[in-house]
Scaffold this motif. Structure first.
Motif, short mmCIF file in Angstrom:
data_model
loop_
_atom_site.label_atom_id
_atom_site.label_comp_id
_atom_site.label_asym_id
_atom_site.label_seq_id
_atom_site.Cartn_x
_atom_site.Cartn_y
_atom_site.Cartn_z
N GLY A 95 38.34 31.96 37.88
CA GLY A 95 39.45 32.88 37.68
C GLY A 95 39.60 33.86 38.84
N GLU A 96 40.61 34.71 38.70
CA GLU A 96 40.86 35.71 39.72
C GLU A 96 39.81 36.82 39.65
OE1 GLU A 96 44.82 37.26 39.87
OE2 GLU A 96 45.66 35.35 39.19
N ILE A 97 39.61 37.47 40.78
CA ILE A 97 38.68 38.60 40.82
C ILE A 97 39.37 39.79 40.17
CG2 ILE A 97 37.46 40.20 42.33
CD1 ILE A 97 37.23 37.91 44.38
N LYS A 98 38.64 40.43 39.25
CA LYS A 98 39.15 41.60 38.54
C LYS A 98 38.12 42.70 38.62
CE LYS A 98 41.70 38.83 35.21
NZ LYS A 98 41.85 38.45 33.83
N LYS A 99 38.58 43.93 38.55
CA LYS A 99 37.65 45.06 38.51
C LYS A 99 37.45 45.48 37.06
CE LYS A 99 37.33 47.41 42.80
NZ LYS A 99 37.20 48.69 43.42
N VAL A 100 36.19 45.50 36.65
CA VAL A 100 35.81 45.93 35.31
C VAL A 100 34.73 46.98 35.47
CG1 VAL A 100 34.85 45.21 33.10
CG2 VAL A 100 36.36 43.66 34.36
N ASP A 101 35.01 48.18 34.97
CA ASP A 101 34.08 49.30 35.10
C ASP A 101 33.65 49.52 36.55
OD1 ASP A 101 34.19 49.70 32.34
OD2 ASP A 101 32.49 48.36 31.97
N GLY A 102 34.60 49.39 37.46
CA GLY A 102 34.33 49.64 38.87
C GLY A 102 33.64 48.51 39.60
N GLN A 103 33.35 47.41 38.90
CA GLN A 103 32.68 46.27 39.55
C GLN A 103 33.62 45.08 39.58
OE1 GLN A 103 29.01 45.51 37.47
NE2 GLN A 103 27.89 46.68 39.02
N LYS A 104 33.51 44.30 40.65
CA LYS A 104 34.30 43.09 40.76
C LYS A 104 33.69 42.01 39.88
CE LYS A 104 35.96 43.81 45.46
NZ LYS A 104 35.98 43.27 46.82
#
Length: 185
Positions: A159-168
């Motif tokens: 999948g695409e790279i997403k930021k979750v809680d400031g982390q990729k």
């Protein structure tokens, strides 16, 4: 090839994917070796939910359609008798029988569809057993190669790279041959 971006990042990402797939195969092989029955039940129950959640409903529908087809057969006899006695005209007889034949044919087709779906359960059981046999062969695997990947894996979806809680973060789905995606729970 589009390697214009930072190629060291691309190499790292490929290495990360390689390591993730290798670890997943090692973990599944360890589970299959540790307790094959539990592993089998886990895979089977997941597949049953996916493919056969309504097996009893499908069987009931099959039974209902078969009973209706028998009822239609009886109706044909009754219509023929009424026609022979002169109670029913030829035109009316032909119209009624054509309608009943269409319904009966539609019922037969639906029964065939249901039987096909229900027979998939037996195939699934065989697929699970085949997968367990295959994955157990790779319990001591330390490296992936093309043969292993082709034998065990149908596809890998990244999948695409997403930021979750400031982390990729990036979702990776491994779709195995024989059993599909195996969740980590």
């Amino acid at each position: 090839m589009y390697a214009k971006a930072n190629s060291s990042n691309i190499i790292k990402e490929v290495r990360d994917l390689y390591n993730l797939v290798l670890k997943d195969i090692q973990d599944l092989a360890a589970m299959a070796l540790k307790d094959a029955d539990v592993f089998y039940q886990r895979l089977s129950s997941r597949m049953e939910r996916r493919y056969m959640a309504d097996a009893s409903e499908m069987q009931k529908e099959c039974d209902r359609l078969e009973a209706r087809n028998q009822e239609i057969d009886s109706m044909f006899m009754s219509l023929y008798t009424d026609k022979a006695k002169g109670i029913l005209t030829e035109q009316r007889f032909l119209k009624l029988t054509a309608t009943l034949e269409q319904e009966q044919e539609a019922n037969r087709k639906r029964i065939q569809e249901l039987v096909l779906v229900m027979s998939r359960t037996e195939e699934q059981e065989s697929d699970v057993r085949t997968f367990i046999q295959e994955i157990r062969k790779y319990a001591a695997i330390q490296e992936l190669d093309e043969a292993v990947l082709n034998r065990l894996i149908s596809k890998i979806s990244v999948g695409e790279i997403k930021k979750v809680d400031g982390q990729k973060c990036q979702e990776v789905k491994i779709i195995y041959n024989f059993v599909g995606e195996i969740s980590s729970n």
